[in-house]
Design an enzyme around this catalytic site. Structure first.
Site, PDB file in Angstrom:
ATOM      1  CD  GLU A   1      -2.892  -1.173   2.345  1.00 40.20           C
ATOM      2  OE1 GLU A   1      -4.058  -1.543   2.165  1.00 40.20           O
ATOM      3  OE2 GLU A   1      -2.443  -0.854   3.457  1.00 40.20           O
TER       4      GLU A   1
ATOM      5  CD  GLU B   1      -4.986  -5.586   2.289  1.00 37.39           C
ATOM      6  OE1 GLU B   1      -5.696  -4.684   2.787  1.00 37.39           O
ATOM      7  OE2 GLU B   1      -3.786  -5.739   2.574  1.00 37.39           O
TER       8      GLU B   1
END
Length: 639
Positions: free
Chosen positions: A194, A276
């Site tokens: 991320e 995710e």
């Protein structure tokens, strides 16, 4: 000279023979091809030259005792999931500089062996930063250096990279034999994590990591990035070259069509991957338990599996959450700014509960997989899925105590008459540090202020507890007359996400007594207390009500095979619990949402067991000095 001439007929036959051999060799090579890759033309993954389909689930080996890995992985595979995704926390494997651990609960390779034996492939997310609601996103404390050093994490800062290179040089060669092309289960490896959510936006850094991974893992390894699907996340996170796949993260509250359409604007071809998909969410102390209904999660998952966009690949984060044992929990920082530490439980409202039990959500997911990806279902495995045995062991009475300030006897380091140092400067990772200063004259009714407590400061005046100062609320305390001031500082978890990662612990700023700034002196005594040695405590019989900062000890007996249980400490306020020397985590039931602490059966033994508790704020009366071992969890109720 003699010469041999070959007739045209014979030459033709020879040519045909050679052609046949070539075809056989080529066919054999094609049939024997063993590898995993991305097919950007067909927008799929390819395994051994054929299209490969998967549904993945996150299950972190470091959040469950290694004795229970088989049980959790079996349940994962029985749901229809055929890939297990796991982070690799750097600080779990290199707790101190150059000290590597890959044994016991840190034996990642045994975890992968078990996964492969159950027919699971592996998606590895080695960081070096992982977020994951884990202390400092998995980066070890020592990488921070001191506050004055100003090491820039997750950038091309050479001081940071030198640590990364040492760690990856240790880790990645160990992973290489486990790559699919080498006969192992690893099919994908994530680059960083991320990164689009981080302020640095250092493209050179991401390229450096990519090259470092390929150096150790080879050119054929499938590398990918994972970021939120907002525009600003996709500007800095992906690597738009070097054959690194871009994937996105989003939960059921987001529209998958919109998310993947955004992804296509950044990466025109390649598999559509949600790295995710959130079936639940994380908790913070003092906030409600986060939940998502089974019907909602199942319906949104079903939409992705039958998407008009074509084949979509999904990873559930988390499929099994587990537990932040010991002091490994992380924290967030809201924009207030407000410090938000994570509780011990990482239940995550996941399809498998903290103790590994199946849920309605588990079966909703399995139903969707069976309907849309029936080839992933192994019907023989579901019969082997069994929930854990639970047991109520009743009250555990505390009969012995190490009263404050006896906790000093557990110090791993003692500095006499020096300046104030942070945890990092003291080479301390987790736990507590006690700072103490004695004055020649008494202070009378003076106000104590600590503008930057990191994170909870328990205040003692002449060895008597007088209150606490918390990072999120930053109270001031009016002190009685005293000469000796002691500040017991708890690291409640380093920030693991966003722009506040440089989260030094301890007394990082001024300490003020009225108008006096007392933290600038060099006459502080310091004790480092990681509390990894409570077995050394010299306890005494409890004869009166102990004060906060004391360590209590009790025993309980188990007849027969141990079962899962939970510690219910409704009479206590805040602290840490140890079972048979194992740190099972922090408790803080007065703020919640978690009320009971999970104790896996494998932490217990037949016969006499020991329970040790450090209570930091409010001791109950002597007749109430007990906890209960109950047969049910309490991670908080849903909003």
């Amino acid at each position: 000279m003699f010469s041999t001439r070959v007739s045209p007929k014979a030459g033709g036959l020879a040519f045909l023979g050679l052609l046949a051999v070539s075809v056989v060799v080529l066919l054999a090579r094609t049939l024997s091809y063993h590898g995993f890759s991305v097919d950007y033309k067909k927008n799929v993954f390819s395994k051994d030259g054929k299209s490969f389909d998967y549904v993945s689930g996150s299950l972190h080996y470091f959040r469950v005792p290694h004795e229970l890995w088989y049980d959790r992985l079996l349940k994962l595979r029985a749901s229809g999931i055929n890939v297990v995704s796991t982070y690799v926390p750097w600080n779990f494997h290199e707790p101190h500089p150059g000290q590597y651990n890959f044994e016991g609960d840190a034996d990642l390779f045994k975890f992968m062996d078990i996964a492969q034996s159950l027919g699971l492939y592996v998606n590895i997310r080695p960081g070096p930063y992982i977020c994951s609601e884990w202390d400092l996103g998995g980066i070890p404390y020592f990488v921070l250096g001191s506050k004055k050093d100003g090491v820039l994490l997750r950038t091309m800062d050479s001081r940071y990279l030198s640590h990364v290179e040492c760690y990856f040089t240790e880790l990645l060669p160990r992973l290489k034999p486990y790559l699919y092309e080498n006969g192992g289960p690893i099919i994908m490896v994530q680059v960083e994590n991320e990164y689009g959510s981080y302020k640095a936006c250092d493209y050179d850094y991401m390229n450096y990591l990519t090259n470092l991974m390929r150096k150790h893992l080879g050119e054929n390894v499938v590398l990918y990035t994972a970021d939120g699907w907002d525009m600003h996340h996709l500007i800095c996170g992906p690597i738009h070259h070097s054959n690194v796949l871009t994937t996105v993260n989003f939960g059921p509250n987001s529209d998958h069509m919109s998310a993947f359409t955004r992804l296509r604007s950044f990466q025109g071809h390649g598999p559509l991957v949600n790295s995710e998909f959130y079936p639940g969410w994380l908790d913070h102390w003092g906030e409600p338990h986060q939940c998502k209904t089974s019907s909602f999660v199942g319906a949104e998952f079903d939409k992705m599996l039958k998407s008009s966009l074509g084949n979509v690949f999904v990873n559930f984060y988390m499929f099994f959450g587990g537990t932040n044992f010991a002091f490994y929990n992380g924290a967030n920082m809201a924009t207030d700014p407000k410090y938000q530490p994570d509780p011990t439980s990482y239940d995550y409202d996941a399809p498998l509960t903290e103790c590994g039990d199946t849920t309605e959500k588990y079966y909703a997911i399995r139903k969707a997989i069976k309907q849309h990806r029936p080839h992933l279902i192994d019907n023989n495995l579901l019969a082997k899925v069994v929930n854990s045995t639970k047991q109520r062991y009743g009250k555990v009475k505390f009969k012995e105590v190490l009263s404050y300030p006896g906790i000093k006897s557990l110090a791993t380091k003692h500095l006499e008459k020096g300046p104030v140092f942070t945890f990092e400067e003291l080479e301390q990772d987790y736990g507590f540090v006690l700072y103490e200063k004695t004055y020649n004259n008494y202070y009378h009714n003076v106000e104590l202020e600590i503008p930057e407590p990191r994170d909870m400061v328990y205040v003692f005046a002449d060895d008597k507890y007088v209150g606490k100062i918390y990072r999120s609320t930053n109270e001031k305390i009016l002190l009685p007359s005293f000469r000796k001031l002691a500040l017991l500082v708890e690291n409640m978890g380093r920030i693991n996400y966003g722009h506040y990662l440089h989260d030094y612990k301890g007394l990082v700023g001024e300490v003020r007594l009225g108008e006096d700034v007392v933290s600038k002196g060099v006459d502080w005594s310091i004790w480092t207390l990681p509390l990894n040695n409570t077995n050394l405590a010299q306890y005494q019989e409890i004869k009166s009500k102990p004060g906060p900062g004391s360590i209590l000890k009790g025993e309980f007996t188990i007849h027969g095979k141990p079962a899962d249980t939970w510690v219910k400490m409704s009479k206590f306020s805040k602290g840490v619990i140890f079972i048979n020397g194992r740190n099972i985590g922090r408790y803080w039931p007065v703020v919640g949402p978690q009320k009971n602490l999970y104790v896996p059966s494998v932490f217990l033994k037949t016969g006499v067991n020991e329970l040790v508790m450090l209570e930091l704020v409010q001791m109950p009366e002597p007749q109430e000095l007990f906890v209960e071992l109950v047969e049910y969890p309490d991670v908080g109720s849903c909003d």
